[in-house]
Motif scaffolding. Structure first.
Motif, mmCIF file in Angstrom:
data_model
loop_
_atom_site.group_PDB
_atom_site.id
_atom_site.type_symbol
_atom_site.label_atom_id
_atom_site.label_comp_id
_atom_site.label_asym_id
_atom_site.label_seq_id
_atom_site.Cartn_x
_atom_site.Cartn_y
_atom_site.Cartn_z
ATOM 1 N N GLN A 150 33.849 48.929 37.105
ATOM 2 C CA GLN A 150 35.158 49.556 37.255
ATOM 3 C C GLN A 150 35.113 51.033 36.885
ATOM 4 N N ALA A 151 34.359 51.368 35.827
ATOM 5 C CA ALA A 151 34.254 52.776 35.431
ATOM 6 C C ALA A 151 33.558 53.608 36.498
ATOM 7 N N ARG A 152 32.596 52.997 37.201
ATOM 8 C CA ARG A 152 31.896 53.735 38.241
ATOM 9 C C ARG A 152 32.697 53.783 39.544
ATOM 10 N N GLY A 153 33.829 53.076 39.588
ATOM 11 C CA GLY A 153 34.679 53.115 40.772
ATOM 12 C C GLY A 153 34.334 52.107 41.835
ATOM 13 N N TYR A 154 33.455 51.166 41.542
ATOM 14 C CA TYR A 154 33.090 50.157 42.533
ATOM 15 C C TYR A 154 34.064 48.971 42.527
ATOM 16 N N LEU A 155 34.777 48.766 41.432
ATOM 17 C CA LEU A 155 35.766 47.707 41.324
ATOM 18 C C LEU A 155 37.071 48.281 40.779
ATOM 19 N N ASP A 156 38.176 47.590 41.071
ATOM 20 C CA ASP A 156 39.446 47.927 40.445
ATOM 21 C C ASP A 156 39.899 46.729 39.620
ATOM 22 N N GLY A 157 41.054 46.822 39.010
ATOM 23 C CA GLY A 157 41.535 45.739 38.157
ATOM 24 C C GLY A 157 41.723 44.440 38.908
ATOM 25 N N GLU A 158 42.246 44.484 40.139
ATOM 26 C CA GLU A 158 42.469 43.277 40.937
ATOM 27 C C GLU A 158 41.157 42.590 41.278
ATOM 28 N N ALA A 159 40.122 43.418 41.629
ATOM 29 C CA ALA A 159 38.823 42.831 41.954
ATOM 30 C C ALA A 159 38.202 42.164 40.732
ATOM 31 N N ARG A 160 38.366 42.764 39.565
ATOM 32 C CA ARG A 160 37.832 42.144 38.360
ATOM 33 C C ARG A 160 38.522 40.809 38.077
ATOM 34 N N GLN A 161 39.813 40.730 38.331
ATOM 35 C CA GLN A 161 40.514 39.461 38.139
ATOM 36 C C GLN A 161 40.002 38.398 39.114
ATOM 37 N N ARG A 162 39.668 38.779 40.341
ATOM 38 C CA ARG A 162 39.120 37.828 41.303
ATOM 39 C C ARG A 162 37.778 37.278 40.822
ATOM 40 N N ILE A 163 36.935 38.200 40.282
ATOM 41 C CA ILE A 163 35.634 37.749 39.812
ATOM 42 C C ILE A 163 35.796 36.820 38.612
ATOM 43 N N THR A 164 36.712 37.167 37.710
ATOM 44 C CA THR A 164 36.955 36.302 36.546
ATOM 45 C C THR A 164 37.454 34.930 36.985
ATOM 46 N N LEU A 165 38.346 34.907 37.983
ATOM 47 C CA LEU A 165 38.856 33.637 38.493
ATOM 48 C C LEU A 165 37.742 32.830 39.142
ATOM 49 N N GLU A 166 36.870 33.484 39.891
ATOM 50 C CA GLU A 166 35.757 32.781 40.523
ATOM 51 C C GLU A 166 34.826 32.179 39.482
ATOM 52 N N GLU A 167 34.554 32.904 38.414
ATOM 53 C CA GLU A 167 33.716 32.351 37.358
ATOM 54 C C GLU A 167 34.370 31.129 36.708
ATOM 55 N N GLY A 181 27.542 40.280 38.089
ATOM 56 C CA GLY A 181 27.193 41.079 39.258
ATOM 57 C C GLY A 181 26.882 40.231 40.470
ATOM 58 N N GLU A 182 26.200 39.094 40.273
ATOM 59 C CA GLU A 182 25.896 38.226 41.399
ATOM 60 C C GLU A 182 27.178 37.645 42.001
ATOM 61 N N THR A 183 28.133 37.308 41.124
ATOM 62 C CA THR A 183 29.412 36.815 41.629
ATOM 63 C C THR A 183 30.110 37.894 42.461
ATOM 64 N N ALA A 184 30.069 39.159 42.012
ATOM 65 C CA ALA A 184 30.694 40.238 42.786
ATOM 66 C C ALA A 184 29.983 40.420 44.122
ATOM 67 N N LEU A 185 28.663 40.247 44.150
ATOM 68 C CA LEU A 185 27.935 40.332 45.412
ATOM 69 C C LEU A 185 28.316 39.178 46.345
ATOM 70 N N GLU A 186 28.445 37.993 45.777
ATOM 71 C CA GLU A 186 28.792 36.842 46.615
ATOM 72 C C GLU A 186 30.174 37.002 47.223
ATOM 73 N N LEU A 187 31.085 37.615 46.478
ATOM 74 C CA LEU A 187 32.428 37.864 47.000
ATOM 75 C C LEU A 187 32.489 39.101 47.893
ATOM 76 N N GLU A 188 31.326 39.783 48.050
ATOM 77 C CA GLU A 188 31.217 40.992 48.883
ATOM 78 C C GLU A 188 32.167 42.084 48.402
ATOM 79 N N LEU A 189 32.274 42.190 47.071
ATOM 80 C CA LEU A 189 33.089 43.272 46.490
ATOM 81 C C LEU A 189 32.271 44.528 46.217
ATOM 82 N N ILE A 190 30.991 44.363 46.047
ATOM 83 C CA ILE A 190 30.101 45.506 45.793
ATOM 84 C C ILE A 190 28.852 45.344 46.635
ATOM 85 N N GLU A 191 28.008 46.377 46.630
ATOM 86 C CA GLU A 191 26.717 46.337 47.301
ATOM 87 C C GLU A 191 25.611 46.252 46.267
#
Length: 614
Positions: A150-167, A181-191
């Motif tokens: 999130q600090a680097r600008g690759y995620l926002d608050g909503e995306a972090r909540q999605r990853i937390t929910l997926e976990e 990070g793998e969960t964020a990749l699986e959700l195609e939120l980051i590269e």
């Protein structure tokens, strides 16, 4: 300047007007640069990226020339980007830089050292490292993968909540757990590149170096020593210096980003002093991305500091009050909320009001823009100050003064003694060399004088030999010269003899007669003619001699050794005999009259005038 830049940003819809305004701004900045001199580059470096400002402070009043930022995670690339943007604005390339880094953590440390008698730099660093290592470890643990993304600008608050929910869903479904990070990749939120970048930064933050580069400053507070320190891993500090050095920038100082934004300006301290509340605590709450840093100051000086991680929880007055509860227990205090990031500005005003009601103290808030401008001002002031109020990293201060080390002083004293001995020996050697040089010079002069005397003796000897040779040659040539002179005289006399006889004949009158004319070349010069005559009277004899002298003068002859004696004539008549010599005048003038034979003997007397030329 800020209003101008904002106006330009809002006018970008009109392309023509924007270009005109940009051209005017660039010209004004160039004029300001020429008036101010070499600018200074100020850098704010944290996990989210780099912010930079170019200031001109030659005349003492800091003037902002331009601002730029970069989201690149590598300091070298980020600084290159902002320098390129400054060049596009028409600003010159700076040579010096001041850095405010979030990785450089400040702390109030308790050291058994008096501020006026600090220990050597190495010992101070060891003492400070003991207190800073837990703070550095805690700071690294705050940066989870979600916070970094999130600090680097690759995620926002909503995306972090999605990853937390997926976990959570994976844990409930007993599926194979994945890393964040793998969960964020699986959700195609980051590269994958973004994940690798954040993994490198997380390793750098959480893996502590064995050595810490630390800066410190101390003072006496309530009759007790109070030390402020800051530290960062030696590897990270070396990377900062190398990154700026590759771009031709000299890193003059590094200060911690925490504490720096809330540092009060001198004008604010003076205003507080006029109100009489300079001894009251001034509490600052710096809202960073990953934690809240609370700082307590008295009379503008830090007396305490603490921090607590945000850990994705919402900011609340109760939580913030718990952090500063012991400081707000005093009857009066001032609280300031510093919003360092724009995403926290939405509820900052309401949070200040809630905190005011919770603590019962006055609470103010500052937006991100105001905090950024305060950061530039404080960074420039603290970085260029000779005695800063905050700890900082400066190369010369890190090395410390070598004279404070007892071993260095002993070595210096020993080196001084050795230098004195070496100087004395050198002096003696120089004196000896000068003495040897003078001796050699005198010996050389003596040799030259002896050689000159020998040469003079040889020359004198040769001159004496030449003189003897000349005398011998003169003796040999003298008879020849005399003979030559006689021969020349004889030749001249033979040429003049007829004329002389003719002149003698003309001189004979009734008062004198010639008896004889002789030339004896063996006794006198061959040019002399001996004349003998007789006159009946003495006056006649004198008259005859006078006439002869006048006649022969035309032939350059003269009369010499005239003698007039009484003698009878051939007929027995009484009279006077006249005897004289005819000589060339040059013989008389150059060598005098020759020695002539005595005149014919008689009973007469010599005439006194016969001795002088007639």
């Amino acid at each position: 300047m800020k209003g101008l830049l904002r106006g330009i940003g809002s006018a970008r819809a009109n392309a023509t007007g924007s270009r005109l305004v940009d051209t005017w701004r660039t010209g004004m900045q160039r004029l300001g640069l020429h008036a101010g001199g070499q600018p200074c580059l100020l850098l704010r470096w944290d996990v989210s990226g780099l912010q930079a400002a170019l200031f001109d402070s030659r005349k003492g009043d800091a003037r902002l020339l331009g601002e730029a930022e970069s989201r690149d995670g590598r300091l070298t690339a980020a600084v290159a980007v902002v320098l390129q943007r400054f060049a596009e604005m028409g600003l010159p390339r700076p040579r010096h830089a001041l850095l405010a880094a979030r990785h450089l953590l400040p702390a109030v440390v308790d050291l058994p050292v008096a501020p006026d008698k600090p220990r050597p730099a190495a010992q101070m660093r060891e003492l400070i490292q003991t207190d800073l290592e837990p703070a550095l470890a805690e700071f690294g643990s705050l940066w989870s993968m979600g916070a970094l993304l999130q600090a680097r600008g690759y995620l926002d608050g909503e995306a972090r909540q999605r990853i937390t929910l997926e976990e959570s869903i994976r844990r409930q479904g007993r599926q194979t757990p994945l890393r964040y990070g793998e969960t964020a990749l699986e959700l195609e939120l980051i590269e994958r590149a973004a994940l690798d970048e954040c993994l490198d930064q997380q390793a750098a933050l959480q893996n502590l170096d064995a050595r810490i580069v630390a800066g410190w400053c101390g003072r006496i507070e309530d009759k007790q020593p109070l030390w402020l320190a800051c530290g960062v891993g030696e590897r990270i500090y070396g990377e900062w210096r190398e990154a700026l050095g590759e771009l031709g920038l000299q890193l003059d100082a590094v200060l911690p980003l925490a504490w720096l934004t809330s540092e009060a300006a001198p004008s604010s301290l003076a205003e507080a002093g006029t109100r009489g509340d300079e001894r009251l605590p001034q509490i600052s709450l710096e809202l960073h991305r990953e934690e809240v840093v609370a700082v307590c100051r008295r009379q503008g000086h830090i007396v305490g500091s603490r921090s607590e991680g945000r850990i994705e929880r919402e900011l609340g007055a109760d939580w913030l009050n718990r952090i500063i509860a012991d400081w707000t227990s005093e009857p009066r205090a001032t609280i300031t909320l510093l919003c360092l990031h724009a995403e926290d500005e939405a509820g900052i005003a309401g949070l200040a009001d809630d905190l005011n009601l919770t603590t019962g103290h006055t609470c103010h808030s500052r937006d991100a823009e105001t905090c950024r401008q305060a950061l530039w001002r404080n960074l420039l002031a603290q970085g260029q100050a000779r005695v800063p109020g905050l700890p900082r990293l400066v190369d010369r201060e890190l090395r410390g003064s070598p004279w404070k080390n007892h071993d260095i002083r002993r070595l210096a004293a020993l080196a001084g003694v050795l230098l004195l001995l070496a100087g004395a020996e050198t002096y003696q050697r120089v004196q000896l060399a000068m003495l040897e040089e003078r001796i050699a010079s005198r010996q050389q002069k003596e040799q030259e004088r002896s050689k000159a005397a020998q040469q003079a003796a040889q020359v004198n000897q040769k001159v004496a030999e030449l003189a003897r040779s000349l005398d011998e040659a003169r003796r040999q040539l003298e008879p020849l010269v005399n003979d030559r002179s006689r021969l020349n005289a004889l030749i001249a006399m033979q040429g003049n003899l007829p004329d002389l006889l003719y002149l003698l004949a003309q001189s004979v009158g009734t008062d004198a007669v010639l008896d004889a004319v002789e030339n004896d070349i063996s006794a006198v010069s061959g040019a002399a003619v001996h004349v003998r005559a007789w006159s009946p009277s003495y006056t006649g004899a004198q008259a005859f001699v006078s006439r002869v002298a006048e006649q022969v003068r035309s032939k350059a002859y003269g009369v010499a050794q005239t003698e007039i004696n009484e003698r009878e004539g051939r007929t027995g008549k009484a009279g006077h005999e006249v005897v004289f010599w005819l000589l060339p005048e040059e013989v008389e003038l150059e060598a005098g009259a020759p020695e002539l034979p005595a005149a014919t003997a008689g009973n007469g007397i010599s005439n006194a005038d016969g001795e002088r030329r007639r």
